[in-house]
Structures are given as structure tokens and as C-alpha cells.
Design a protein around this motif. Structure first.
Motif, mmCIF file in Angstrom:
data_model
loop_
_atom_site.group_PDB
_atom_site.id
_atom_site.type_symbol
_atom_site.label_atom_id
_atom_site.label_comp_id
_atom_site.label_asym_id
_atom_site.label_seq_id
_atom_site.Cartn_x
_atom_site.Cartn_y
_atom_site.Cartn_z
ATOM 1 N N UNK A 270 0.786 -1.219 0.000
ATOM 2 C CA UNK A 270 0.000 0.000 0.000
ATOM 3 C C UNK A 270 0.819 1.271 0.000
ATOM 4 N N UNK A 271 0.127 2.332 0.216
ATOM 5 C CA UNK A 271 0.658 3.686 0.096
ATOM 6 C C UNK A 271 1.143 4.195 1.450
ATOM 7 N N UNK A 272 2.373 3.860 1.806
ATOM 8 C CA UNK A 272 2.972 4.299 3.057
ATOM 9 C C UNK A 272 3.854 5.509 2.794
ATOM 10 N N UNK A 273 3.768 6.506 3.640
ATOM 11 C CA UNK A 273 4.645 7.671 3.522
ATOM 12 C C UNK A 273 6.057 7.334 4.007
ATOM 13 N N UNK A 274 6.156 6.455 4.987
ATOM 14 C CA UNK A 274 7.470 6.074 5.512
ATOM 15 C C UNK A 274 8.153 5.115 4.540
ATOM 16 N N UNK A 275 9.428 5.346 4.246
ATOM 17 C CA UNK A 275 10.132 4.433 3.337
ATOM 18 C C UNK A 275 10.263 3.038 3.934
ATOM 19 N N UNK A 276 10.270 2.047 3.066
ATOM 20 C CA UNK A 276 10.313 0.655 3.509
ATOM 21 C C UNK A 276 11.563 0.379 4.343
ATOM 22 N N UNK A 277 12.713 0.991 4.005
ATOM 23 C CA UNK A 277 13.932 0.732 4.785
ATOM 24 C C UNK A 277 13.748 1.162 6.233
ATOM 25 N N UNK A 278 13.129 2.310 6.443
ATOM 26 C CA UNK A 278 12.896 2.795 7.803
ATOM 27 C C UNK A 278 11.898 1.907 8.520
ATOM 28 N N UNK A 279 10.858 1.487 7.824
ATOM 29 C CA UNK A 279 9.881 0.588 8.442
ATOM 30 C C UNK A 279 10.555 -0.705 8.899
ATOM 31 N N UNK A 280 11.442 -1.244 8.070
ATOM 32 C CA UNK A 280 12.137 -2.479 8.438
ATOM 33 C C UNK A 280 13.067 -2.254 9.631
ATOM 34 N N UNK A 281 13.755 -1.121 9.691
ATOM 35 C CA UNK A 281 14.616 -0.839 10.842
ATOM 36 C C UNK A 281 13.783 -0.724 12.121
ATOM 37 N N UNK A 282 12.639 -0.076 12.029
ATOM 38 C CA UNK A 282 11.741 0.048 13.187
ATOM 39 C C UNK A 282 11.263 -1.340 13.609
ATOM 40 N N UNK A 283 10.809 -2.138 12.656
ATOM 41 C CA UNK A 283 10.341 -3.493 12.980
ATOM 42 C C UNK A 283 11.450 -4.290 13.656
#
Length: 188
Positions: free
Chosen positions: A57-70
């Protein structure tokens, strides 16, 4: 070793079999938590749907940052399976060497100001959401849009949910971190 045995394929409800068929088509195999989750069939489908919604979907946060957070949330909680699959996905999705240096995010110059703010916030959401200080939140507001802050909160909270399930049930890693990025399933 997991605290519960996986539900054998012939003892799974039809809906669980369908969801796990989709998983095998997507990942090339069943991911380790889901045959254990099959003890509560509604959990299988609901967690798979939530995973899809949080990955697509349409996330404003980049996937790399999402993965680091996860990954940081999974590290804090201690979910072996989550750390394994997220580290592999993070490398594949552009987080590279930051995956290996994540424990030092606060001082490592490889992490940007935005990444530091996001990871610090994700830690507080995980450890003690009631203790996110006004100063920390003000720093987020300086660096992130309102949409990004809501997304960041949702991403950290959702990973907290997944990691707590995996950690509580002692779901072991699935060997993804040892694989080269090109060997990983496309869905990661």
C-alpha cells in the motif's frame, strides 16, 4: 523450541489450509509461526491479513525505515523468528549494513537524524508508550509529518504485537538471515 507443537496438516481447519496454501505460494514454504497459530484458526487469517496490509500500500514512511523500526522492536522484545525474517527483509529492502549496527543506532553516524528519532520513538512505544516525553514527540513533529508519525506509531505497535506472539510462544528463527538477498522469497 516452540512452546506448542505445530498443528499437523491433516488436523488443520479448511480455512487454515487455504491461508497456508497462500503462504506457500507467496513464500515457497510455511513460515514457522503459522502452523503453531493454527491452534486458533482465526489468528492465522487475521495475522496474515494484517501482515499484508502493513507490507503493501501507500505508506509515507520508506520501507527501509519501516524495516529498521520493525527489527528494533523485535530485538527489544526478543522474538527470534521476527529478528531473523526482518533482518533478511531489511537487507533486501535497502537497510543494508544498518541491520547489523542497529543496536548502536543512537551513536552510529550511519543513521540519519530522522532514523534516530524514529528508532528512539519506536523504542518508547515498545517499552513504555505512556512515557513518550513531550520533548521526544516535539522532535518527531520537527522531522516527520503527522501522517508519518501515525504510520510510525502503527508500525512499531504492530511489530510489538507480532514479536510478542513469537516471543511468548518461543517461535524459532526460520533461517532467512543466512540466505543471500537473491535467495529470499520475492514477498520479503
Amino acid at each position: 523450541m516452540a512452546r506448542l507443537d505445530p498443528v499437523p496438516p491433516d488436523a488443520r481447519r479448511w480455512s487454515t489450509r487455504v491461508w497456508l496454501w497462500i503462504m506457500r505460494r507467496t513464500f515457497g514454504r510455511e513460515l514457522r509461526p503459522y502452523p503453531v497459530f493454527a491452534h486458533a484458526p482465526k489468528v492465522v487469517g487475521n495475522v496474515m491479513l494484517m501482515n499484508m496490509l502493513f507490507e503493501m500500500g501507500d505508506w509515507a514512511l520508506p520501507v527501509e525505515l519501516r524495516k529498521l523500526v520493525h527489527l528494533r522492536v523485535a530485538q527489544l522484545i526478543g522474538c527470534e523468528f521476527c529478528q531473523d525474517i526482518i533482518a533478511a527483509a531489511g537487507r533486501k529492502r535497502g537497510a543494508g549494513g544498518k541491520v547489523d549496527r542497529l543496536a548502536d543506532w543512537a551513536t552510529d553516524p550511519a543513521f540519519s537524524e530522522r532514523e534516530r528519532a524514529a528508532l528512539g520513538y519506536a523504542e518508547m512505544v515498545t517499552i513504555s508508550p505512556t512515557d513518550v516525553s513531550d520533548a521526544q514527540f516535539a522532535e518527531l513533529r520537527r522531522l516527520f509529518s503527522d501522517r508519518e508519525i501515525v504510520e510510525l506509531t502503527a508500525q512499531a505497535s504492530f511489530e510489538g504485537f507480532r514479536a510478542r506472539m513469537g516471543r511468548s510462544l518461543r517461535i524459532e528463527h526460520d533461517g532467512f538471515e543466512e540466505m543471500r538477498p537473491e535467495q529470499l522469497p520475492a514477498a520479503l
